[in-house]
Scaffold this active site. Sequence first.
Site, PDB file in Angstrom:
ATOM      1  CG  ASP A   1      -8.164  -4.503  -3.183  1.00 45.86           C
ATOM      2  OD1 ASP A   1      -9.372  -4.269  -3.091  1.00 45.86           O
ATOM      3  OD2 ASP A   1      -7.333  -3.654  -3.527  1.00 45.86           O
TER       4      ASP A   1
ATOM      5  CG  HIS B   1      -2.072   0.930   1.066  1.00 48.34           C
ATOM      6  ND1 HIS B   1      -1.996   2.268   1.355  1.00 48.34           N
ATOM      7  CD2 HIS B   1      -3.326   0.706   0.595  1.00 48.34           C
ATOM      8  CE1 HIS B   1      -3.157   2.826   1.073  1.00 48.34           C
ATOM      9  NE2 HIS B   1      -3.975   1.903   0.603  1.00 48.34           N
TER      10      HIS B   1
HETATM   11  C1  COA Z   1      -0.565  -0.664  -3.933  1.00 55.54           C
HETATM   12  C2  COA Z   1       0.705  -0.379  -4.695  1.00 55.54           C
HETATM   13  C3  COA Z   1       0.302   0.164  -6.081  1.00 55.54           C
HETATM   14  C4  COA Z   1       1.495   0.694  -3.942  1.00 55.54           C
HETATM   15  O1  COA Z   1       2.544   1.029  -4.771  1.00 55.54           O
HETATM   16  P1  COA Z   1       3.755   1.971  -4.365  1.00 55.54           P
HETATM   17  O2  COA Z   1       3.509   2.704  -3.102  1.00 55.54           O
HETATM   18  O3  COA Z   1       4.045   2.781  -5.575  1.00 55.54           O
HETATM   19  O4  COA Z   1       4.900   0.964  -4.061  1.00 55.54           O
HETATM   20  P2  COA Z   1       5.924   0.436  -5.137  1.00 55.54           P
HETATM   21  O5  COA Z   1       5.208  -0.157  -6.296  1.00 55.54           O
HETATM   22  O6  COA Z   1       6.909   1.558  -5.411  1.00 55.54           O
HETATM   23  O7  COA Z   1       6.660  -0.696  -4.332  1.00 55.54           O
HETATM   24  C5  COA Z   1       7.674  -0.468  -3.377  1.00 55.54           C
HETATM   25  C6  COA Z   1       8.512  -1.731  -3.294  1.00 55.54           C
HETATM   26  O8  COA Z   1       7.698  -2.768  -2.750  1.00 55.54           O
HETATM   27  C7  COA Z   1       7.512  -3.816  -3.707  1.00 55.54           C
HETATM   28  N1  COA Z   1       6.090  -4.159  -3.726  1.00 55.54           N
HETATM   29  C8  COA Z   1       5.040  -3.335  -3.555  1.00 55.54           C
HETATM   30  N2  COA Z   1       3.895  -4.010  -3.636  1.00 55.54           N
HETATM   31  C9  COA Z   1       4.242  -5.285  -3.874  1.00 55.54           C
HETATM   32  C10 COA Z   1       3.487  -6.444  -4.065  1.00 55.54           C
HETATM   33  N3  COA Z   1       2.155  -6.411  -4.041  1.00 55.54           N
HETATM   34  N4  COA Z   1       4.139  -7.595  -4.297  1.00 55.54           N
HETATM   35  C11 COA Z   1       5.490  -7.641  -4.327  1.00 55.54           C
HETATM   36  N5  COA Z   1       6.267  -6.548  -4.146  1.00 55.54           N
HETATM   37  C12 COA Z   1       5.634  -5.395  -3.919  1.00 55.54           C
HETATM   38  C13 COA Z   1       7.896  -3.214  -5.062  1.00 55.54           C
HETATM   39  O9  COA Z   1       8.339  -4.182  -5.950  1.00 55.54           O
HETATM   40  C14 COA Z   1       8.970  -2.237  -4.662  1.00 55.54           C
HETATM   41  O10 COA Z   1      10.173  -2.943  -4.461  1.00 55.54           O
HETATM   42  P3  COA Z   1      11.597  -2.274  -4.828  1.00 55.54           P
HETATM   43  O11 COA Z   1      11.726  -1.086  -3.902  1.00 55.54           O
HETATM   44  O12 COA Z   1      12.583  -3.346  -4.562  1.00 55.54           O
HETATM   45  O13 COA Z   1      11.513  -1.856  -6.267  1.00 55.54           O
HETATM   46  C15 COA Z   1       1.567  -1.646  -4.825  1.00 55.54           C
HETATM   47  O14 COA Z   1       1.868  -2.131  -3.540  1.00 55.54           O
HETATM   48  C16 COA Z   1       0.888  -2.703  -5.674  1.00 55.54           C
HETATM   49  O15 COA Z   1       0.963  -2.639  -6.910  1.00 55.54           O
HETATM   50  N6  COA Z   1       0.222  -3.698  -5.033  1.00 55.54           N
HETATM   51  C17 COA Z   1      -0.459  -4.729  -5.768  1.00 55.54           C
HETATM   52  C18 COA Z   1      -1.794  -4.225  -6.289  1.00 55.54           C
HETATM   53  C19 COA Z   1      -2.795  -4.028  -5.195  1.00 55.54           C
HETATM   54  O16 COA Z   1      -3.001  -4.873  -4.346  1.00 55.54           O
HETATM   55  N7  COA Z   1      -3.470  -2.871  -5.244  1.00 55.54           N
HETATM   56  C20 COA Z   1      -4.503  -2.529  -4.295  1.00 55.54           C
HETATM   57  C21 COA Z   1      -4.061  -1.403  -3.426  1.00 55.54           C
HETATM   58  S1  COA Z   1      -5.195  -1.101  -2.100  1.00 55.54           S
END
Ligand code: COA
Length: 355
Positions: A302, A245
């Site tokens: 989710d 998140h």
């Molecule tokens: C929710 C979300 C978009 C937040 O994104 P964000 O704050 O931009 O975080 P990032 O995508 O920059 O991720 C930060 C780090 O954690 C990791 N990470 C984040 N969510 C992850 C996940 N669901 N699975 C595996 N790794 C994850 C990323 O790969 C990244 O690693 P790195 O620093 O080595 O590159 C992201 O966690 C995600 O895509 N989750 C899956 C989709 C989801 O469940 N969405 C519903 C949100 S309520």
Amino acid sequence: MSKNICFIDGLEGVLKYREVDIKELVELPYDAVSYLLIRGELPGEQELAEYSARLHAERGINREVLDIIRMCNFNIDAMEALRTVICFISQFDPDLNDSSPEGNMRKAIRLIAIVPTIVATYYRMANGKEPLPPDPSLSHGANFLHMIKGSKPDPLDAEVMEKDFILSAEHELNASTFSSRVTASTMSDLYSAVVSGLCTLKGPLHGGARAEVMTMLNEVASPENAEKFVLGKIAQKEKIMGFGHRVYKTYDPRGAIFKQLAKKLAESRGDMHWYATAEAIENVVIRELVEKRGKPIYPNVDFYSGVIYKYMEIPPQLATSIFAIGRISGWIAHCFDQYDRKKIIRPRAFMLDEC
Ligand SMILES: CC(C)(COP(=O)(O)OP(=O)(O)OC[C@H]1O[C@@H](n2cnc3c(N)ncnc32)[C@H](O)[C@@H]1OP(=O)(O)O)[C@@H](O)C(=O)NCCC(=O)NCCS
């Protein structure tokens, strides 16, 4: 509006709507939470009864709307139909261009009330069944289940659905709420702002993650496969749906409540399969990402909601639209706040680097 619409402490895992903790809010009816969000205060008994009566009276859809739903493509996600129908019905709302607080409140009530009926009607038609009229004696959650299933829901299922709508109702400036606010900031009408929210919610990194979680559960299929699945995702540098998140760097408080509800449903059905599969995925994610790599990647809103839909036999095509049924009250609360500000949201391009 005096009180903040939402408060999140992402480090402590605290969530409040208008200063009321989410743990207290889930014990209320959705109508009371919706009232709290859009009016700023919890309703008294009489106010809640009047508000619920107004919502119940606006649940029905007319023949023209039925015809529009009949023309939708039944092979796609219900969000597409929902967006189409909201665009269509806005033209016939007598208050469309009445932007007074009273006109906006009347539109708000119509929108909150009608969204579950649109989703349920689309779902029944898509499955070759006659649509069912809403039942004014049932709560928001129970009525929705009644309209999709065609029978009075089991009390636990109805309770879980009601809590799902509450847990999904509001979450500060998430992507879809931000979209709605931007549209409202131009002083565009409430229907347009809600459509903006719907369009943004459907993406797989936002509300669409719920459906992806259900697909993932099918793919993993049983607890024994969780280890291989999660390690494979990590090796491929792919995201595991329902985890992580932007704001929470600890367990998402909504995720924790959904987990309890999923367990309760599993136990009530005497079938722990999907719960155990999900918990096995969670355990490997936490071991690999939190404990070994120090990344704060916990189940979000989710993850266990996807498990709940497996038990309640709700298909993935409905998952995001169920999120929308809950979230619409939050979008509207933010739009009202934005209308009061009378100021356009216009960030500069360099701010994108901060996103
Ligand atoms: C929710 C979300 C978009 C937040 O994104 P964000 O704050 O931009 O975080 P990032 O995508 O920059 O991720 C930060 C780090 O954690 C990791 N990470 C984040 N969510 C992850 C996940 N669901 N699975 C595996 N790794 C994850 C990323 O790969 C990244 O690693 P790195 O620093 O080595 O590159 C992201 O966690 C995600 O895509 N989750 C899956 C989709 C989801 O469940 N969405 C519903 C949100 S309520």
